[in-house]
Write a protein that holds these residues in place. Sequence first.
Motif, PDB file in Angstrom:
ATOM      1  N   ARG A   1       0.728  -1.254   0.015  1.00  0.00           N
ATOM      2  CA  ARG A   1      -0.066   0.008   0.065  1.00  0.00           C
ATOM      3  C   ARG A   1       0.908   1.216   0.062  1.00  0.00           C
ATOM      4  NH1 ARG A   1      -4.991  -0.533  -1.563  1.00  0.00           N
ATOM      5  NH2 ARG A   1      -5.379   1.576  -0.687  1.00  0.00           N
ATOM      6  N   TRP A   2       0.408   2.251  -0.650  1.00  0.00           N
ATOM      7  CA  TRP A   2       0.880   3.555  -0.584  1.00  0.00           C
ATOM      8  C   TRP A   2      -0.291   4.554  -0.217  1.00  0.00           C
ATOM      9  CZ3 TRP A   2      -1.112   7.688  -3.251  1.00  0.00           C
ATOM     10  CH2 TRP A   2      -1.679   7.295  -4.562  1.00  0.00           C
ATOM     11  N   SER A   3       0.273   5.968   0.489  1.00  0.00           N
ATOM     12  CA  SER A   3      -0.785   6.876   0.439  1.00  0.00           C
ATOM     13  C   SER A   3      -0.120   8.194   0.603  1.00  0.00           C
ATOM     14  CB  SER A   3      -1.616   6.684   1.962  1.00  0.00           C
ATOM     15  OG  SER A   3      -0.689   6.604   2.746  1.00  0.00           O
ATOM     16  N   VAL A   4      -0.656   9.048  -0.044  1.00  0.00           N
ATOM     17  CA  VAL A   4      -0.097  10.436  -0.406  1.00  0.00           C
ATOM     18  C   VAL A   4      -0.123  11.040   1.057  1.00  0.00           C
ATOM     19  CG1 VAL A   4      -2.168  11.661  -0.668  1.00  0.00           C
ATOM     20  CG2 VAL A   4       0.186  12.528  -1.854  1.00  0.00           C
ATOM     21  N   ALA A   5       0.836  11.654   1.485  1.00  0.00           N
ATOM     22  CA  ALA A   5       0.942  12.643   2.790  1.00  0.00           C
ATOM     23  C   ALA A   5       0.327  14.023   2.660  1.00  0.00           C
ATOM     24  CB  ALA A   5       2.367  12.798   3.107  1.00  0.00           C
ATOM     25  N   PRO A   6      -0.007  14.344   3.768  1.00  0.00           N
ATOM     26  CA  PRO A   6      -0.984  15.578   3.662  1.00  0.00           C
ATOM     27  C   PRO A   6       0.048  16.715   3.483  1.00  0.00           C
ATOM     28  CG  PRO A   6      -0.542  15.022   6.010  1.00  0.00           C
ATOM     29  CD  PRO A   6       0.067  13.821   4.922  1.00  0.00           C
ATOM     30  N   PRO A   7      -0.415  17.749   2.789  1.00  0.00           N
ATOM     31  CA  PRO A   7       0.667  18.907   2.620  1.00  0.00           C
ATOM     32  C   PRO A   7       1.159  19.640   3.709  1.00  0.00           C
ATOM     33  CG  PRO A   7      -1.471  19.762   2.033  1.00  0.00           C
ATOM     34  CD  PRO A   7      -1.654  18.254   2.183  1.00  0.00           C
ATOM     35  N   VAL A   8       2.352  19.985   3.971  1.00  0.00           N
ATOM     36  CA  VAL A   8       3.038  20.409   4.944  1.00  0.00           C
ATOM     37  C   VAL A   8       3.933  21.669   4.399  1.00  0.00           C
ATOM     38  CG1 VAL A   8       4.630  19.899   6.835  1.00  0.00           C
ATOM     39  CG2 VAL A   8       2.972  18.393   6.367  1.00  0.00           C
ATOM     40  N   LEU A   9       4.105  22.419   5.416  1.00  0.00           N
ATOM     41  CA  LEU A   9       4.820  23.693   4.959  1.00  0.00           C
ATOM     42  C   LEU A   9       5.886  23.928   6.396  1.00  0.00           C
ATOM     43  CD1 LEU A   9       6.166  25.919   3.253  1.00  0.00           C
ATOM     44  CD2 LEU A   9       4.537  27.425   4.573  1.00  0.00           C
TER      45      LEU A   9
ATOM     46  N   TYR B   1       1.203  23.857   9.044  1.00  0.00           N
ATOM     47  CA  TYR B   1       2.566  24.475   9.215  1.00  0.00           C
ATOM     48  C   TYR B   1       3.018  23.663  10.439  1.00  0.00           C
ATOM     49  CZ  TYR B   1       5.788  27.322  11.578  1.00  0.00           C
ATOM     50  OH  TYR B   1       7.095  27.910  12.213  1.00  0.00           O
ATOM     51  N   VAL B   2       4.442  23.158  10.254  1.00  0.00           N
ATOM     52  CA  VAL B   2       5.120  22.318  10.803  1.00  0.00           C
ATOM     53  C   VAL B   2       6.403  23.314  11.397  1.00  0.00           C
ATOM     54  CG1 VAL B   2       6.207  20.270  11.699  1.00  0.00           C
ATOM     55  CG2 VAL B   2       4.123  20.304  10.480  1.00  0.00           C
ATOM     56  N   PRO B   3       6.601  23.638  12.375  1.00  0.00           N
ATOM     57  CA  PRO B   3       8.026  24.354  13.013  1.00  0.00           C
ATOM     58  C   PRO B   3       9.140  23.999  12.060  1.00  0.00           C
ATOM     59  CG  PRO B   3       6.590  24.523  14.871  1.00  0.00           C
ATOM     60  CD  PRO B   3       5.923  23.402  13.782  1.00  0.00           C
ATOM     61  N   CYS B   4       9.378  22.488  12.619  1.00  0.00           N
ATOM     62  CA  CYS B   4      10.667  21.975  11.884  1.00  0.00           C
ATOM     63  C   CYS B   4      10.348  20.519  12.047  1.00  0.00           C
ATOM     64  CB  CYS B   4      11.927  22.490  12.637  1.00  0.00           C
ATOM     65  SG  CYS B   4      13.466  21.615  11.689  1.00  0.00           S
ATOM     66  N   ALA B   5      10.140  19.959  10.881  1.00  0.00           N
ATOM     67  CA  ALA B   5       9.737  18.616  10.814  1.00  0.00           C
ATOM     68  C   ALA B   5      10.718  17.585  11.148  1.00  0.00           C
ATOM     69  CB  ALA B   5       9.196  18.286   9.350  1.00  0.00           C
ATOM     70  N   ALA B   6      12.097  17.948  10.529  1.00  0.00           N
ATOM     71  CA  ALA B   6      13.258  17.162  10.977  1.00  0.00           C
ATOM     72  C   ALA B   6      13.586  16.934  12.336  1.00  0.00           C
ATOM     73  CB  ALA B   6      14.387  17.812  10.096  1.00  0.00           C
ATOM     74  N   LEU B   7      13.620  18.256  12.866  1.00  0.00           N
ATOM     75  CA  LEU B   7      13.770  18.101  14.291  1.00  0.00           C
ATOM     76  C   LEU B   7      12.903  17.516  15.383  1.00  0.00           C
ATOM     77  CD1 LEU B   7      15.759  21.518  15.166  1.00  0.00           C
ATOM     78  CD2 LEU B   7      16.655  19.225  14.463  1.00  0.00           C
ATOM     79  N   GLN B   8      11.426  17.495  15.045  1.00  0.00           N
ATOM     80  CA  GLN B   8      10.312  16.958  15.531  1.00  0.00           C
ATOM     81  C   GLN B   8      10.305  15.180  15.394  1.00  0.00           C
ATOM     82  OE1 GLN B   8       6.573  18.338  14.656  1.00  0.00           O
ATOM     83  NE2 GLN B   8       6.916  20.498  15.333  1.00  0.00           N
ATOM     84  N   LEU B   9      10.981  15.047  14.149  1.00  0.00           N
ATOM     85  CA  LEU B   9      11.061  13.437  14.028  1.00  0.00           C
ATOM     86  C   LEU B   9      12.256  13.036  14.783  1.00  0.00           C
ATOM     87  CD1 LEU B   9      10.641  13.278  10.157  1.00  0.00           C
ATOM     88  CD2 LEU B   9       8.993  12.422  11.711  1.00  0.00           C
TER      89      LEU B   9
END
Length: 330
Positions: free
Chosen positions: A70-78, A151-159
């Motif tokens: 399965r695949w699913s598209v990810a929601p749009p994120v800035l 809007y996500v402040p910084c996805a890389a650091l949240q991950l």
Amino acid sequence: MTGPMSSTEFGGILLRWLSESRSGKASALRDGIRGQAQARDLELKEYADWDWMRKAAALGFIDADLRADRWSVAPPVLTRLPHADGLALLTGARTAQISTRVEEAAQEWMELITVPHRPEAGEAPLPDTLLFQYEGPRTLREAAEFLGARYVPCAALQLMELLPQAAPGPESAPPGGSTANTLEKYELRLQRFVPVARDEEDGLYRWRGADYARLTRVRRNGVFHAVERETGIYLELARHRTGVMRWRPEPGKGRAGIGRLFVDRYAPLPALHERAAVLCSGFPPSAGRQTQTRAYDNVPRALAEAIAASLRQNLETMPRPVAATGGRAK
């Protein structure tokens, strides 16, 4: 669709189709990638379709579960890039509506930087990377609202806070019956799986299941455990105390905490770890010298250390390049 298509259009059109379709079978996506490439006279190397899916997932465009097909598209994120001088990345779904709003904003008030993917020979082109220059968090929140993105402040650091510790999974049945004829063991010295007759010692194994699906299992103290292939390789690396990660800080004033993460090519990062590293720059990893390493740019040292620690690696810190006159590095 007819007529010539540039390599940059290939990835964008494919992402548009995924965004509008929202989800589907991974095997069908694989066929679609190869079908579009064949229709446009793009010659793909073996496994280029799976490689496209992996990179698209790391870039935050899609989520893929190959075991479930399965695949699913990810929601749009800035989201902001870490320590990137006011740059934000738009990732996730790129529907016709979102694309129209991006074009409108770019024409009127938004500083848009479009960076086409430059594929290596035989690779399927990825979508363009869309970067935005901004002056402050409020600007990003307003832009995200206009685009219909989160809007996500910084996805890389949240991950970084979500990286799982590499460990064997649930206990699993050993190979047996007719599937034993497909048994392979991972040889660290050769950096690949090789056929074996029996599972006589601990290590990382794989074989074909009753449905011919490939199973990857790690054997510890005579007991088999389920494990993802990438995680299993890192468990073997840890068992043999072998390092495959290096981090080199950038030159320049105020950049000592940011650098490039190098990972040996035969030890690919698990999906979540790779997404964290890729979202530091918004670009897939580049191939190192003689394609023996993957290099991730703009990675904070704290994130590099977290990735290494969660995969039972000791991160090697390379010497910092010396900035020469004129801003060039020696």
